[in-house]
Design a protein around this motif. Structure first.
Motif, PDB file in Angstrom:
ATOM      1  N   CYS A 187      -8.782  -6.238   3.769  1.00 42.55           N
ATOM      2  CA  CYS A 187      -8.583  -5.202   2.839  1.00 42.55           C
ATOM      3  C   CYS A 187      -7.097  -4.809   2.542  1.00 42.55           C
ATOM      4  O   CYS A 187      -6.537  -4.630   3.865  1.00 42.55           O
ATOM      5  CB  CYS A 187      -9.584  -3.725   3.016  1.00 42.55           C
ATOM      6  SG  CYS A 187      -8.793  -2.292   2.091  1.00 42.55           S
ATOM      7  N   ARG A 188      -6.578  -4.884   1.572  1.00 42.95           N
ATOM      8  CA  ARG A 188      -5.155  -4.570   1.463  1.00 42.95           C
ATOM      9  C   ARG A 188      -4.890  -3.153   1.034  1.00 42.95           C
ATOM     10  O   ARG A 188      -3.712  -2.785   0.535  1.00 42.95           O
ATOM     11  CB  ARG A 188      -4.575  -5.889   0.500  1.00 42.95           C
ATOM     12  CG  ARG A 188      -4.778  -6.806   0.699  1.00 42.95           C
ATOM     13  CD  ARG A 188      -3.984  -7.867  -0.353  1.00 42.95           C
ATOM     14  NE  ARG A 188      -4.599  -7.804  -1.521  1.00 42.95           N
ATOM     15  CZ  ARG A 188      -5.750  -8.578  -2.183  1.00 42.95           C
ATOM     16  NH1 ARG A 188      -6.417  -9.280  -1.370  1.00 42.95           N
ATOM     17  NH2 ARG A 188      -6.195  -8.259  -3.392  1.00 42.95           N
ATOM     18  N   CYS A 189      -5.872  -2.210   0.918  1.00 48.48           N
ATOM     19  CA  CYS A 189      -5.816  -0.954   0.393  1.00 48.48           C
ATOM     20  C   CYS A 189      -5.038  -0.009   1.321  1.00 48.48           C
ATOM     21  O   CYS A 189      -5.315  -0.121   2.698  1.00 48.48           O
ATOM     22  CB  CYS A 189      -6.829  -0.282   0.076  1.00 48.48           C
ATOM     23  SG  CYS A 189      -7.954  -1.311  -1.149  1.00 48.48           S
ATOM     24  N   CYS A 200     -13.687  -0.124  -1.841  1.00 48.93           N
ATOM     25  CA  CYS A 200     -12.261   0.394  -1.875  1.00 48.93           C
ATOM     26  C   CYS A 200     -11.646  -0.346  -3.018  1.00 48.93           C
ATOM     27  O   CYS A 200     -12.368  -0.670  -3.783  1.00 48.93           O
ATOM     28  CB  CYS A 200     -11.362  -0.315  -0.720  1.00 48.93           C
ATOM     29  SG  CYS A 200     -11.417  -1.913  -0.514  1.00 48.93           S
ATOM     30  N   ARG A 201     -10.299   0.108  -3.190  1.00 49.00           N
ATOM     31  CA  ARG A 201      -9.941  -0.447  -4.504  1.00 49.00           C
ATOM     32  C   ARG A 201      -9.808  -1.725  -4.686  1.00 49.00           C
ATOM     33  O   ARG A 201     -10.117  -2.669  -5.617  1.00 49.00           O
ATOM     34  CB  ARG A 201      -8.368   0.145  -4.769  1.00 49.00           C
ATOM     35  CG  ARG A 201      -8.127   0.346  -6.229  1.00 49.00           C
ATOM     36  CD  ARG A 201      -6.717   0.921  -6.339  1.00 49.00           C
ATOM     37  NE  ARG A 201      -6.966   2.406  -6.188  1.00 49.00           N
ATOM     38  CZ  ARG A 201      -5.845   3.456  -6.242  1.00 49.00           C
ATOM     39  NH1 ARG A 201      -4.707   2.764  -6.116  1.00 49.00           N
ATOM     40  NH2 ARG A 201      -6.170   4.604  -6.162  1.00 49.00           N
ATOM     41  N   CYS A 202      -9.653  -2.815  -3.327  1.00 50.85           N
ATOM     42  CA  CYS A 202      -9.325  -4.375  -3.716  1.00 50.85           C
ATOM     43  C   CYS A 202     -10.798  -4.790  -3.512  1.00 50.85           C
ATOM     44  O   CYS A 202     -10.968  -5.945  -3.675  1.00 50.85           O
ATOM     45  CB  CYS A 202      -8.586  -4.642  -2.635  1.00 50.85           C
ATOM     46  SG  CYS A 202      -9.138  -5.039  -1.044  1.00 50.85           S
ATOM     47  N   GLY A 203     -11.667  -4.004  -3.166  1.00 49.12           N
ATOM     48  CA  GLY A 203     -13.007  -4.253  -2.922  1.00 49.12           C
ATOM     49  C   GLY A 203     -13.537  -4.969  -1.627  1.00 49.12           C
ATOM     50  O   GLY A 203     -14.650  -5.532  -1.355  1.00 49.12           O
ATOM     51  N   LYS A 204     -12.369  -5.528  -0.767  1.00 53.88           N
ATOM     52  CA  LYS A 204     -12.795  -6.079   0.334  1.00 53.88           C
ATOM     53  C   LYS A 204     -13.313  -5.560   1.490  1.00 53.88           C
ATOM     54  O   LYS A 204     -13.829  -6.064   2.692  1.00 53.88           O
ATOM     55  CB  LYS A 204     -11.515  -7.012   0.711  1.00 53.88           C
ATOM     56  CG  LYS A 204     -10.947  -7.865  -0.318  1.00 53.88           C
ATOM     57  CD  LYS A 204     -11.244  -9.390  -0.131  1.00 53.88           C
ATOM     58  CE  LYS A 204     -11.117 -10.245  -1.219  1.00 53.88           C
ATOM     59  NZ  LYS A 204      -9.543 -10.525  -1.274  1.00 53.88           N
ATOM     60  N   PHE A 205     -13.233  -4.280   1.529  1.00 47.97           N
ATOM     61  CA  PHE A 205     -13.177  -3.565   2.667  1.00 47.97           C
ATOM     62  C   PHE A 205     -15.046  -3.540   2.879  1.00 47.97           C
ATOM     63  O   PHE A 205     -15.751  -2.902   1.816  1.00 47.97           O
ATOM     64  CB  PHE A 205     -12.786  -1.931   2.722  1.00 47.97           C
ATOM     65  CG  PHE A 205     -13.234  -1.048   3.674  1.00 47.97           C
ATOM     66  CD1 PHE A 205     -13.068  -1.246   5.099  1.00 47.97           C
ATOM     67  CD2 PHE A 205     -14.080  -0.154   3.420  1.00 47.97           C
ATOM     68  CE1 PHE A 205     -13.642  -0.384   6.106  1.00 47.97           C
ATOM     69  CE2 PHE A 205     -14.638   0.952   4.246  1.00 47.97           C
ATOM     70  CZ  PHE A 205     -14.475   0.751   5.496  1.00 47.97           C
TER      71      PHE A 205
HETATM   72 ZN   LIG Z   1      -9.490  -2.510  -0.121  1.00 54.31          ZN
END
Ligand SMILES: [Zn+2]
Length: 476
Positions: A337-339, A323-328
């Protein structure tokens, strides 16, 4: 006097006929047949070498050197020896060798003192024997010009060609977390394409960069071809090639083509590894185009009505943030994930489908850093090498498991294994089934087990099926 040698036409080392004749005129050496500047300079070396070795240049005659084919601009690193030898034979300063009417092939560079050097592209010459400077390849070895006198009846030196030097690259990292090490052993031993996905800083890129150093040594024919391809872009390699293009690479540079049709990065990885860091950032056309070589080991490029096929068999290793924040990470706590949902799904959707299905393994890397155990790289390397040895010894199998049809391994499975552990209902596609069979074979090799046991199939399912499933499920 006619001899044979080699010239460079574009990227190819091509045979050339060298005809030398003397005619009245100013004492000079003239190349006919489109020589380039470098080739013209070789006349200086030839003149100096002949004098330094105690021979004479013709006094009132010019030396004409005619190169065939004539219509192409040419260069050569090894024409010096051919011209100098032809001149010494033509002028009778050295007795012509007895070659039963065959024109000798000479390919060597001269120093100003007349020593013969073996050009570093000599190993591209496949049809020997060739007269060249000292070295291990099958050849007639000429140390310096005066040595030609001793070679009136040359005997071919049938030494095995070991000019292709092999050097295993060093691994710059000392240890890897246990889960990373376990997966790396499977990837390296079986050469299974793998995609590593997870948050940044988890060590996935470090692992992917280390994998080439644990692979099986290249076979000689493989390395020769890889070196030939590498040399076209001015690179010298002594190990299996590793191509690691930046994600901003154009589809053309990656795949090949262009006005003077030529192979791309994917072909430069032939016989080695293609690393695609941040896989999702690559142009979608590249993903699309990679499907063919991942399946067939070659790539066809059509330009101006002409199709050319280039070798492109390589181990594809990719890394991706999901994902964009990378946490997913699929199957894990979504709160990390904050996306926005829609953004995350768009990213995952790009990864799913036929392209990701070509990766034998999909590995989530989020747990690596949490693992307490660290495995020394030596241990990973030893594990991989013993699996490769076992494969060769137990089955006489020269190619890695990834290149063997899965049906060959499937024959050895029991009915129970086929019915319950390779159940069509639980395997989403033919490719997943192939992946499970091949990887279970590699897991058995790593244990030195002749038969594929149930636990190998279970573990292969965990590596090849579950992660793909989790990824698909995260789209719902
Ligand atoms: Zn994310």
């Amino acid at each position: 006097m006619k001899v044979k040698s080699y010239i460079r036409i574009g990227h190819e080392l091509a045979p050339v006929e060298v005809e030398l004749s003397l005619s009245p005129g100013l004492p000079q050496i003239l190349f006919l047949g489109l020589p380039d500047t470098a080739l013209k300079e070789s006349t200086l070396r030839i003149r100096s070498a002949i004098r330094e070795q105690g021979f004479q240049l013709p006094q009132a005659q010019q030396v004409l050197v005619h190169l065939r084919p004539t219509h192409l601009k040419k260069s050569s690193r090894g024409l010096d020896l051919a011209v100098a030898a032809a001149l010494l034979w033509e002028t009778g300063q050295v007795e012509c060798p007895d070659l039963e009417g065959l024109a000798p092939t000479l390919y060597g560079e001269l120093t100003l003192k007349g020593e013969v050097l073996r050009p570093d592209d000599t190993d591209e010459i496949e049809d020997g024997p060739v007269w060249t400077g000292p070295g291990p390849a099958m050849s007639v070895q000429v140390r310096e010009l005066t040595h030609l006198k001793d070679l009136v009846s040359p005997s071919w030196i049938e030494a095995k060609d070991s000019a292709t030097r092999v050097t295993r690259p060093a691994c710059s990292v000392g240890t890897f977390p246990k889960p990373a090490a376990e997966v790396a052993r499977v990837v390296a031993a079986g050469e299974h394409p793998a995609l590593f996905a997870g948050p940044p800083g988890g060590g996935k890129s470090t692992l992917v960069d280390a994998i080439p150093s644990w692979l099986e040594e290249p076979r000689e024919d493989e390395l020769r071809l890889a070196r030939k391809i590498a040399r076209r872009v001015g690179r010298e390699i002594t190990w299996r090639p590793v191509a690691k293009p930046h994600h901003s690479i154009t589809p053309l540079a990656m795949i090949g083509g262009g006005s003077s049709v030529w192979a791309g990065e994917i072909s430069r990885a032939h016989g080695g590894v293609l690393i695609m860091d941040e896989l999702l950032e690559f142009h979608p056309a590249i993903q699309e185009a990679l499907r063919e070589p991942m399946e067939t080991g070659s790539i066809s490029i059509v330009r101006g009505g002409a199709a050319r096929t280039y070798p492109a068999r390589c181990l594809l290793l990719g890394t991706a943030n999901l994902c964009r924040c990378g946490k997913f990470v699929p199957g894990k706590d979504l709160n990390a994930c904050r996306c926005p949902n829609a953004v995350r799904k768009r990213v995952v959707a790009r990864l799913s489908g036929p392209f990701v299905d070509r990766f034998t393994m999909l590995v989530f890397t989020d747990e690596w850093r949490k693992s307490g155990f660290a495995v020394p790289v030596e241990e990973i390397f030893q594990g991989v090498q013993s699996a490769i040895e076992f494969r060769k010894k137990a089955r006489g199998q020269l190619l890695p498991n990834a290149q063997i049809p899965s049906s060959e391994f499937e024959q050895s499975l029991t009915d129970f294994q086929r019915q319950h552990l390779l159940d069509d209902a639980t395997l989403p596609s033919r490719r997943r089934r192939d992946a499970v069979i091949r990887v279970s074979r590699t897991l058995a090799d790593l244990e030195g087990s002749v038969s594929i046991e149930n636990r190998h199939l279970d573990q292969a399912n965990r590596l090849c099926v579950y992660p793909h499933r989790l990824l698909e499920a995260s789209l719902d």
